[in-house]
Motif scaffolding. Sequence first.
Motif, PDB file in Angstrom:
ATOM      1  N   GLN A 179       0.825  -1.204   0.000  1.00  0.00           N
ATOM      2  CA  GLN A 179       0.000   0.000   0.000  1.00  0.00           C
ATOM      3  C   GLN A 179       0.859   1.254   0.000  1.00  0.00           C
ATOM      4  O   GLN A 179       0.567   2.224  -0.714  1.00  0.00           O
ATOM      5  CB  GLN A 179      -0.932  -0.011   1.216  1.00  0.00           C
ATOM      6  CG  GLN A 179      -2.069  -1.013   1.105  1.00  0.00           C
ATOM      7  CD  GLN A 179      -2.794  -1.230   2.423  1.00  0.00           C
ATOM      8  OE1 GLN A 179      -2.421  -0.666   3.452  1.00  0.00           O
ATOM      9  NE2 GLN A 179      -3.830  -2.054   2.408  1.00  0.00           N
ATOM     10  N   ASN A 180       1.932   1.230   0.783  1.00  0.00           N
ATOM     11  CA  ASN A 180       2.835   2.375   0.817  1.00  0.00           C
ATOM     12  C   ASN A 180       3.496   2.596  -0.532  1.00  0.00           C
ATOM     13  O   ASN A 180       3.576   3.739  -1.019  1.00  0.00           O
ATOM     14  CB  ASN A 180       3.894   2.168   1.909  1.00  0.00           C
ATOM     15  CG  ASN A 180       4.766   3.392   2.107  1.00  0.00           C
ATOM     16  OD1 ASN A 180       5.700   3.633   1.340  1.00  0.00           O
ATOM     17  ND2 ASN A 180       4.465   4.155   3.137  1.00  0.00           N
ATOM     18  N   GLN A 183       1.114   4.095  -3.122  1.00  0.00           N
ATOM     19  CA  GLN A 183       0.957   5.538  -2.921  1.00  0.00           C
ATOM     20  C   GLN A 183       2.133   6.307  -3.524  1.00  0.00           C
ATOM     21  O   GLN A 183       1.948   7.351  -4.148  1.00  0.00           O
ATOM     22  CB  GLN A 183       0.833   5.840  -1.430  1.00  0.00           C
ATOM     23  CG  GLN A 183      -0.465   5.353  -0.798  1.00  0.00           C
ATOM     24  CD  GLN A 183      -0.472   5.521   0.702  1.00  0.00           C
ATOM     25  OE1 GLN A 183       0.461   6.073   1.288  1.00  0.00           O
ATOM     26  NE2 GLN A 183      -1.527   5.032   1.351  1.00  0.00           N
ATOM     27  N   ASP A 187       2.444   9.117  -6.692  1.00  0.00           N
ATOM     28  CA  ASP A 187       2.732  10.446  -6.154  1.00  0.00           C
ATOM     29  C   ASP A 187       2.870  11.479  -7.283  1.00  0.00           C
ATOM     30  O   ASP A 187       3.368  11.162  -8.371  1.00  0.00           O
ATOM     31  CB  ASP A 187       4.028  10.405  -5.332  1.00  0.00           C
ATOM     32  CG  ASP A 187       4.159  11.589  -4.400  1.00  0.00           C
ATOM     33  OD1 ASP A 187       4.482  12.694  -4.889  1.00  0.00           O
ATOM     34  OD2 ASP A 187       3.942  11.416  -3.195  1.00  0.00           O
TER      35      ASP A 187
END
Length: 324
Positions: A179-180, A183, A187
């Motif tokens: 999930q990180n 993201q 970005d």
Amino acid sequence: MKRLYPDIGSYASGYVKTADDCELYYEQSGNPDGIPVLYLHGGPGAGLSPNYRRFFDANRYHIIAFEQRGCGRSRPFGSLEGNTTQNTLRDIETLRQKLNIERWVLFGGSWGATLALLAAIKNPQSTLGVIVRGVFLGREEDRKWYLEPCGGGAQLYPEHYEVFVEGIDEPLTVETICQNYQQQFDDKNEAVRLAALKRWYVWEERLSRLYLPPGTGDITTHYPLSLVTCLAKLECHYLLNRCFIEENYILNNIHKIAHIPGAIVHGRYDVICKTEAAWQLHKAWSQSDLHIVSGAGHSTSEGGIALKLCSATRDMSRALQGAL
């Protein structure tokens, strides 16, 4: 006089269109009258390497390969929309029907091994044999082995793992890590996006071989952006979604191909895919031969792995001669 088919490249290539308007690049080489074999690349997202044909005798095999959804020359490039295991299995069947192949051998490594096993389980009637390398079964423990602190990579390469998970809050699980990264991949800041894509790519490359050539597995090395983008985005996407398969699906359904001959090649020190997975697969699959290669990790660039794969395709062709 016997005609020879030296492995000098593809004799036919093109695109097959899927029901949802993806265009998948494929190519054929070797002997058009030989044993059909489908080469399934890894990743997800790796695409076809230039030398994938080296595992096959071009006089014995009709070699078929394609680039999976979002990969390489397939279109749209890098797309996650509709990019699921189920759709990829449908794509394999679409290609088989387009090329009028009645039955073929399925050959794949890593994620390609997962697809080869799933495709055989789904359509055993069209499968002559299966050859897999670097077995990835898509189980929770397999995903943890690759990404979590308890996994092989994190335990053997802790300094590289710290770089890979830098800035990600604990607990470090498959879900939180993926999930990180997703993201960061989305970005608005290009520098953030590119740095995240490269960190993911370098993590896999660092783990792929026991001994890396100079300049590989290094965060400072330049890599083609298209390759880095495709592999990072698609691997993260599939791992976050549990590879779009039920837990332990392959082992629970391996009985469906119990009668089909198989070869399993796995490096003893593979820290991307568990050697235990290859062992469990072999125990559940009565018609399989297992070759655990000493002094080798995950990659086909390691001599022992490549040699065993060439032996496996040779032995498979001999075994199938009377069946065709």
